[in-house]
Design an enzyme around this catalytic site. Structure first.
Site, short mmCIF file in Angstrom:
data_model
loop_
_atom_site.label_atom_id
_atom_site.label_comp_id
_atom_site.label_asym_id
_atom_site.label_seq_id
_atom_site.Cartn_x
_atom_site.Cartn_y
_atom_site.Cartn_z
N ASN A 10 0.87 -1.18 0.00
CA ASN A 10 0.00 0.00 0.00
C ASN A 10 0.90 1.23 0.00
O ASN A 10 1.48 1.58 1.03
CB ASN A 10 -0.91 -0.02 1.23
CG ASN A 10 -1.77 1.22 1.34
OD1 ASN A 10 -1.89 2.01 0.40
ND2 ASN A 10 -2.38 1.41 2.50
N TRP A 11 1.00 1.88 -1.16
CA TRP A 11 1.91 3.02 -1.28
C TRP A 11 1.36 4.28 -0.62
O TRP A 11 2.09 5.27 -0.48
CB TRP A 11 2.21 3.30 -2.75
CG TRP A 11 2.96 2.21 -3.45
CD1 TRP A 11 3.31 0.98 -2.94
CD2 TRP A 11 3.47 2.24 -4.78
NE1 TRP A 11 3.99 0.25 -3.88
CE2 TRP A 11 4.10 1.00 -5.02
CE3 TRP A 11 3.44 3.18 -5.80
CZ2 TRP A 11 4.70 0.68 -6.25
CZ3 TRP A 11 4.03 2.88 -7.03
CH2 TRP A 11 4.67 1.64 -7.24
N LYS A 12 0.09 4.27 -0.28
CA LYS A 12 -0.57 5.43 0.34
C LYS A 12 -0.36 6.69 -0.52
O LYS A 12 -0.35 6.59 -1.75
CB LYS A 12 -0.09 5.61 1.77
CG LYS A 12 -0.28 4.32 2.59
CD LYS A 12 -0.05 4.51 4.07
CE LYS A 12 -0.25 3.19 4.81
NZ LYS A 12 -0.15 3.35 6.28
N HIS A 98 -9.55 1.09 5.08
CA HIS A 98 -8.29 1.26 5.80
C HIS A 98 -8.52 2.20 6.98
O HIS A 98 -9.34 3.11 6.91
CB HIS A 98 -7.22 1.83 4.86
CG HIS A 98 -5.85 1.77 5.43
ND1 HIS A 98 -5.38 2.69 6.33
CD2 HIS A 98 -4.83 0.89 5.21
CE1 HIS A 98 -4.14 2.39 6.66
NE2 HIS A 98 -3.77 1.30 5.99
N GLU A 100 -6.96 4.62 8.04
CA GLU A 100 -6.76 6.03 7.72
C GLU A 100 -7.98 6.61 7.02
O GLU A 100 -8.30 7.79 7.19
CB GLU A 100 -5.49 6.18 6.86
CG GLU A 100 -4.23 5.91 7.67
CD GLU A 100 -3.02 5.47 6.86
OE1 GLU A 100 -2.01 5.12 7.47
OE2 GLU A 100 -3.12 5.46 5.61
N GLU A 168 -4.99 -4.80 10.62
CA GLU A 168 -3.95 -3.82 10.89
C GLU A 168 -4.26 -3.09 12.18
O GLU A 168 -5.09 -2.17 12.19
CB GLU A 168 -3.86 -2.81 9.74
CG GLU A 168 -3.38 -3.39 8.43
CD GLU A 168 -3.00 -2.29 7.45
OE1 GLU A 168 -1.86 -2.32 6.97
OE2 GLU A 168 -3.82 -1.41 7.18
N GLY A 174 2.83 2.33 10.87
CA GLY A 174 3.82 3.39 10.71
C GLY A 174 4.52 3.83 11.97
O GLY A 174 5.26 4.81 11.97
N SER A 214 3.57 -1.98 10.46
CA SER A 214 5.03 -2.00 10.64
C SER A 214 5.65 -3.35 10.28
O SER A 214 6.56 -3.84 10.94
CB SER A 214 5.40 -1.61 12.08
OG SER A 214 5.04 -0.27 12.35
N GLY A 235 3.01 -1.14 4.33
CA GLY A 235 3.00 0.29 4.07
C GLY A 235 4.37 0.80 3.69
O GLY A 235 4.82 0.68 2.56
N GLY A 236 5.07 1.39 4.65
CA GLY A 236 6.36 2.04 4.39
C GLY A 236 7.38 1.16 3.71
O GLY A 236 8.10 1.60 2.81
#
Length: 254
Positions: A10-12, A98, A100, A168, A174, A214, A235-236
């Site tokens: 997920n590049w967000k 998600h 977010e 998640e 993150g 994470s 994610g990251g």
């Protein structure tokens, strides 16, 4: 029951054109080197990069996904993108619910359910996200919160062919903080029981449940070897080719 692991990135809201193109090409090249990996791969870039990333992934066994969708096919919905538009752009998956989106846009279980139904009708697979906040975890409500999100967000016609669940924990996204392997397996096992109650045991046993929060090369093997963990929503670490590929390798994908 054997379920093929899914390694999803997920590049967000990250990557401009050049950066996103390079990232997709790098992932594609590494997946091609794997030959016949035992896992499936998915990348979900921002809307602006969907067609570019699709071209960059050509020839590699990496699916394309989006990060959200509206529940209508078309109409006066400024700033939104419909599932049929995503399908037309080459998407096979879409992330829905998600944390977010739930937090920043106030998305409810009912709304996510409607979006998932629309995704199915467009021929997309939905990655439906669930997870608890730190306050809910500290109050001992993790299983209750995740169960309610499953019951409300997952449509009645969901099955293993059109739906993936991603657990998640909000407090781990993150932050570098992660639950213990025992905690993760406990939640995943509980989620599968709720899915069995809602959709039937056969569907629940076939449906993939990803872990996210994470995820990195150093903890991928521990988490992705758990019985009820069927991959990762990353994610990251999905923004670096070497980390994304290392997670897959540590998960036993090749």
């Amino acid at each position: 029951m054997a379920r093929k692991k899914l390694i999803a990135g997920n590049w967000k809201m990250n990557c401009l054109l050049a950066e996103g193109t390079d990232l997709a090409k790098g992932i594609a090249a590494e997946v091609k080197k794997m030959g016949k990996p035992s896992c499936e791969f998915l990348v979900c870039p921002p809307f602006t990069l969907l067609t570019t990333v699709k071209k960059a992934l050509r020839g590699a066994k990496v699916a394309l996904g989006a990060q959200d969708a509206h529940f209508n096919v078309k109409g006066a919905h400024t700033g939104d993108v419909s599932p049929v538009m995503l399908k037309d752009a080459g998407c096979q998956y879409v992330i829905l619910g998600h944390s977010e989106r739930r937090a920043d846009h106030g998305e409810s279980n009912e709304l996510i359910n409607k979006k998932a139904v629309a995704a199915y009708e467009a021929g997309l697979k939905a990655v439906i996200c669930i997870g608890e906040t730190l306050e809910q975890r500290d109050s001992g409500k993790t299983i209750e919160v995740c169960s309610n999100q499953i019951l409300g967000s997952v449509p009645d016609n969901a099955d293993a062919s059109n739906t993936v669940i991603a657990y998640e924990p909000v407090w781990a996204i993150g932050t570098g903080k992660t639950p213990t392997a025992q905690d993760v397996e406990e939640v995943h096992a509980a989620v599968r029981k709720v899915l069995a109650k809602k959709l039937g045991k056969g569907n629940a046993n076939k449906m993939r449940i990803l872990y996210g929060g994470s995820v990195k090369p150093g903890n991928a093997k521990e988490f992705l070897s758990l019985p009820d963990v069927d991959g990762a929503l990353i994610g990251g670490a999905s923004l670096k080719v070497e980390d994304f590929v290392a997670i897959a390798k540590n998960a036993g994908c090749c």
